[in-house]
Design a protein around this motif. Structure first.
Motif, PDB file in Angstrom:
ATOM      1  N   GLY A   1       1.747   4.346   9.827  1.00  0.00           N
ATOM      2  CA  GLY A   1       1.123   5.641   9.542  1.00  0.00           C
ATOM      3  C   GLY A   1       2.054   6.693   8.973  1.00  0.00           C
ATOM      4  N   VAL A   2       3.313   6.348   8.807  1.00  0.00           N
ATOM      5  CA  VAL A   2       4.285   7.356   8.367  1.00  0.00           C
ATOM      6  C   VAL A   2       4.177   7.648   6.868  1.00  0.00           C
ATOM      7  N   GLY A   3       3.677   6.669   6.099  1.00  0.00           N
ATOM      8  CA  GLY A   3       3.508   6.906   4.659  1.00  0.00           C
ATOM      9  C   GLY A   3       4.185   5.904   3.731  1.00  0.00           C
ATOM     10  N   LYS A   4       4.550   4.738   4.259  1.00  0.00           N
ATOM     11  CA  LYS A   4       5.251   3.731   3.444  1.00  0.00           C
ATOM     12  C   LYS A   4       4.381   3.235   2.288  1.00  0.00           C
ATOM     13  N   THR A   5       3.143   2.867   2.613  1.00  0.00           N
ATOM     14  CA  THR A   5       2.241   2.350   1.588  1.00  0.00           C
ATOM     15  C   THR A   5       1.960   3.432   0.544  1.00  0.00           C
ATOM     16  N   THR A   6       1.796   4.661   1.004  1.00  0.00           N
ATOM     17  CA  THR A   6       1.528   5.768   0.080  1.00  0.00           C
ATOM     18  C   THR A   6       2.712   5.970  -0.863  1.00  0.00           C
ATOM     19  N   LEU A   7       3.916   5.981  -0.318  1.00  0.00           N
ATOM     20  CA  LEU A   7       5.100   6.190  -1.148  1.00  0.00           C
ATOM     21  C   LEU A   7       5.247   5.077  -2.185  1.00  0.00           C
ATOM     22  N   ALA A   8       5.080   3.837  -1.729  1.00  0.00           N
ATOM     23  CA  ALA A   8       5.235   2.693  -2.632  1.00  0.00           C
ATOM     24  C   ALA A   8       4.163   2.720  -3.720  1.00  0.00           C
TER      25      ALA A   8
ATOM     26  N   ILE B   1      -1.664  -4.573 -11.276  1.00  0.00           N
ATOM     27  CA  ILE B   1      -2.228  -5.804 -10.707  1.00  0.00           C
ATOM     28  C   ILE B   1      -2.066  -5.744  -9.193  1.00  0.00           C
ATOM     29  N   PHE B   2      -3.129  -6.105  -8.503  1.00  0.00           N
ATOM     30  CA  PHE B   2      -3.087  -6.153  -7.044  1.00  0.00           C
ATOM     31  C   PHE B   2      -3.270  -7.614  -6.630  1.00  0.00           C
ATOM     32  N   ILE B   3      -2.313  -8.154  -5.915  1.00  0.00           N
ATOM     33  CA  ILE B   3      -2.474  -9.511  -5.390  1.00  0.00           C
ATOM     34  C   ILE B   3      -2.461  -9.427  -3.880  1.00  0.00           C
ATOM     35  N   GLU B   4      -3.454 -10.114  -3.290  1.00  0.00           N
ATOM     36  CA  GLU B   4      -3.622 -10.009  -1.836  1.00  0.00           C
ATOM     37  C   GLU B   4      -3.442 -11.389  -1.220  1.00  0.00           C
ATOM     38  N   TYR B   5      -2.594 -11.480  -0.232  1.00  0.00           N
ATOM     39  CA  TYR B   5      -2.434 -12.728   0.514  1.00  0.00           C
ATOM     40  C   TYR B   5      -2.773 -12.460   1.971  1.00  0.00           C
ATOM     41  N   PRO B   6      -3.889 -13.020   2.458  1.00  0.00           N
ATOM     42  CA  PRO B   6      -4.156 -12.886   3.885  1.00  0.00           C
ATOM     43  C   PRO B   6      -3.030 -13.591   4.653  1.00  0.00           C
ATOM     44  N   VAL B   7      -2.836 -13.184   5.894  1.00  0.00           N
ATOM     45  CA  VAL B   7      -1.700 -13.692   6.671  1.00  0.00           C
ATOM     46  C   VAL B   7      -1.606 -15.224   6.644  1.00  0.00           C
ATOM     47  N   HIS B   8      -2.768 -15.916   6.722  1.00  0.00           N
ATOM     48  CA  HIS B   8      -2.686 -17.379   6.756  1.00  0.00           C
ATOM     49  C   HIS B   8      -2.338 -17.989   5.392  1.00  0.00           C
ATOM     50  N   GLU B   9      -2.235 -17.148   4.374  1.00  0.00           N
ATOM     51  CA  GLU B   9      -1.865 -17.678   3.054  1.00  0.00           C
ATOM     52  C   GLU B   9      -0.457 -17.269   2.611  1.00  0.00           C
TER      53      GLU B   9
ATOM     54  N   LYS C   1      -7.824  -5.392  -1.099  1.00  0.00           N
ATOM     55  CA  LYS C   1      -7.878  -4.643  -2.367  1.00  0.00           C
ATOM     56  C   LYS C   1      -8.910  -3.518  -2.337  1.00  0.00           C
ATOM     57  N   ARG C   2     -10.107  -3.835  -1.855  1.00  0.00           N
ATOM     58  CA  ARG C   2     -11.173  -2.840  -1.922  1.00  0.00           C
ATOM     59  C   ARG C   2     -10.841  -1.585  -1.101  1.00  0.00           C
ATOM     60  N   SER C   3     -10.364  -1.799   0.131  1.00  0.00           N
ATOM     61  CA  SER C   3     -10.077  -0.621   0.962  1.00  0.00           C
ATOM     62  C   SER C   3      -8.846   0.117   0.433  1.00  0.00           C
ATOM     63  N   TYR C   4      -7.918  -0.636  -0.117  1.00  0.00           N
ATOM     64  CA  TYR C   4      -6.721  -0.016  -0.695  1.00  0.00           C
ATOM     65  C   TYR C   4      -7.107   0.891  -1.876  1.00  0.00           C
ATOM     66  N   TYR C   5      -7.929   0.377  -2.782  1.00  0.00           N
ATOM     67  CA  TYR C   5      -8.343   1.162  -3.947  1.00  0.00           C
ATOM     68  C   TYR C   5      -9.105   2.413  -3.496  1.00  0.00           C
TER      69      TYR C   5
ATOM     70  N   MET D   1      -6.739   4.987  -1.992  1.00  0.00           N
ATOM     71  CA  MET D   1      -5.839   5.598  -2.976  1.00  0.00           C
ATOM     72  C   MET D   1      -6.553   6.580  -3.906  1.00  0.00           C
ATOM     73  N   ILE D   2      -7.852   6.378  -4.061  1.00  0.00           N
ATOM     74  CA  ILE D   2      -8.618   7.305  -4.910  1.00  0.00           C
ATOM     75  C   ILE D   2      -8.634   8.699  -4.271  1.00  0.00           C
ATOM     76  N   ARG D   3      -8.418   8.747  -2.944  1.00  0.00           N
ATOM     77  CA  ARG D   3      -8.349  10.031  -2.238  1.00  0.00           C
ATOM     78  C   ARG D   3      -7.192  10.897  -2.735  1.00  0.00           C
ATOM     79  N   TYR D   4      -6.158  10.212  -3.227  1.00  0.00           N
ATOM     80  CA  TYR D   4      -5.008  10.948  -3.781  1.00  0.00           C
ATOM     81  C   TYR D   4      -5.193  11.205  -5.283  1.00  0.00           C
ATOM     82  N   GLY D   5      -6.334  10.746  -5.800  1.00  0.00           N
ATOM     83  CA  GLY D   5      -6.589  10.899  -7.244  1.00  0.00           C
ATOM     84  C   GLY D   5      -6.032   9.743  -8.063  1.00  0.00           C
ATOM     85  N   TRP D   6      -5.670   8.644  -7.392  1.00  0.00           N
ATOM     86  CA  TRP D   6      -5.077   7.506  -8.101  1.00  0.00           C
ATOM     87  C   TRP D   6      -6.145   6.436  -8.345  1.00  0.00           C
ATOM     88  N   ASP D   7      -6.532   6.297  -9.608  1.00  0.00           N
ATOM     89  CA  ASP D   7      -7.622   5.390  -9.961  1.00  0.00           C
ATOM     90  C   ASP D   7      -7.062   4.034 -10.415  1.00  0.00           C
TER      91      ASP D   7
END
Ligand SMILES: Nc1ncnc2c1ncn2[C@@H]1O[C@H](COP(=O)(O)OP(=O)(O)O)[C@@H](O)[C@H]1O
Ligand SMILES: [Mg+2]
Length: 239
Positions: A42-49, A97-105, A73-77, A80-86
């Motif tokens: 919750g500190v902001g790592k994902t936001t900063l990156a 490009i967004f690549i998603e690997y669930p933990v088991h993958e 991907k869907r929840s991330y997008y 992020m739109i909340r910050y105005g990032w489309d």
């Protein structure tokens, strides 16, 4: 020529996109470097990156790749739109490009170097984020395997040649360097710690550059705000 007249070329500087951050480190990251960003949840790592990728794509035409082990991907997008990032738009423009690997993958990611490499080359990816390295490390059973895993990962990232932010989960404590436990922070070129400090029941965020190889950087905790347009540092204030 007198030593003082030798000007070190810093043409290969990569601006972070975070207001205030570049002035702490001679203008930005060094192109091709791998920087670990660590801190508590919750500190902001994902936001900063994400801000780093968005800014690169939007302002500098540098395509970004986000490899996610934690978020869909869907929840991330949507977040992020909340910050105005489309990112839908950037994706259509082939700048993201967004690549998603669930933990088991996660194993699949480790085995798929060629595919990602090809993607990086074809699209011309310049900026890369791995969120988070911690998820990758935890697939291994023994400590030795985990350490070897980190070594392998850093080796791969170096081969890919992008300017990379490697997100690592772990509470940062003032006055000490956060151990990623398996060495990512030691092997990377830079380490940025994000803090979620609590005083009298109120939490404030702060950022500290602990290490940035080849760069003269400031060594203090700088207050950091999460605003409607992303992360901004408050250079005038002190923690
Ligand atoms: N639009 C927004 N404006 C301000 N703060 C926000 C916004 N969206 C999320 N946040 C804050 O950001 C936090 C999540 O940050 P995140 O970058 O996901 O952290 P981490 O990756 O370190 O877990 C949320 O808990 C919330 O406090
Ligand atoms: Mg995160």
């Amino acid at each position: 020529m007198a030593f003082s007249k030798i000007k070190i070329s810093r043409v290969d500087v990569v601006p972070s996109g975070v207001p205030g951050l570049d002035s702490l480190m001679e203008g930005g990251f060094i192109r091709g470097n791998i920087v670990t960003v660590c801190g508590d949840t919750g500190v902001g790592k994902t936001t900063l990156a994400t801000q780093f990728l968005y800014h690169g794509a939007k302002e500098h035409g540098e395509p970004g790749l986000y490899i996610s082990f934690d978020e869909h991907k869907r929840s991330y997008y949507r977040n992020m739109i909340r910050y105005g990032w489309d990112f839908d738009k950037l994706e259509k423009e082939k700048k993201f490009i967004f690549i998603e690997y669930p933990v088991h993958e996660v194993e699949q990611f480790l085995a798929q170097e060629g595919v990602i490499r090809d993607l990086i080359d074809t699209v011309g990816v310049e900026r890369l984020v791995i969120d988070s390295a911690t998820s990758l490390e935890l697939v291994h059973e023994t400590e030795l395997q985990r350490r070897q895993g980190v070594l392998k990962l850093i080796g791969k990232l170096r081969n890919w040649g992008c300017t990379t932010l490697l997100v690592s989960e772990g509470a940062a404590e003032v006055g000490s360097v956060t151990r990623d436990r398996f060495g990512a922070e030691v092997l990377s070129d830079g380490l940025i710690q994000l803090y979620y400090l609590r005083e009298k029941g109120v939490r404030t965020r702060a950022l500290e550059i602990v290490k940035m190889r080849g760069v003269v950087h400031e060594c203090r905790l700088v207050p950091m705000n999460l605003t409607a347009t992303g992360i901004a540092l408050d250079l005038k204030k002190h923690v």
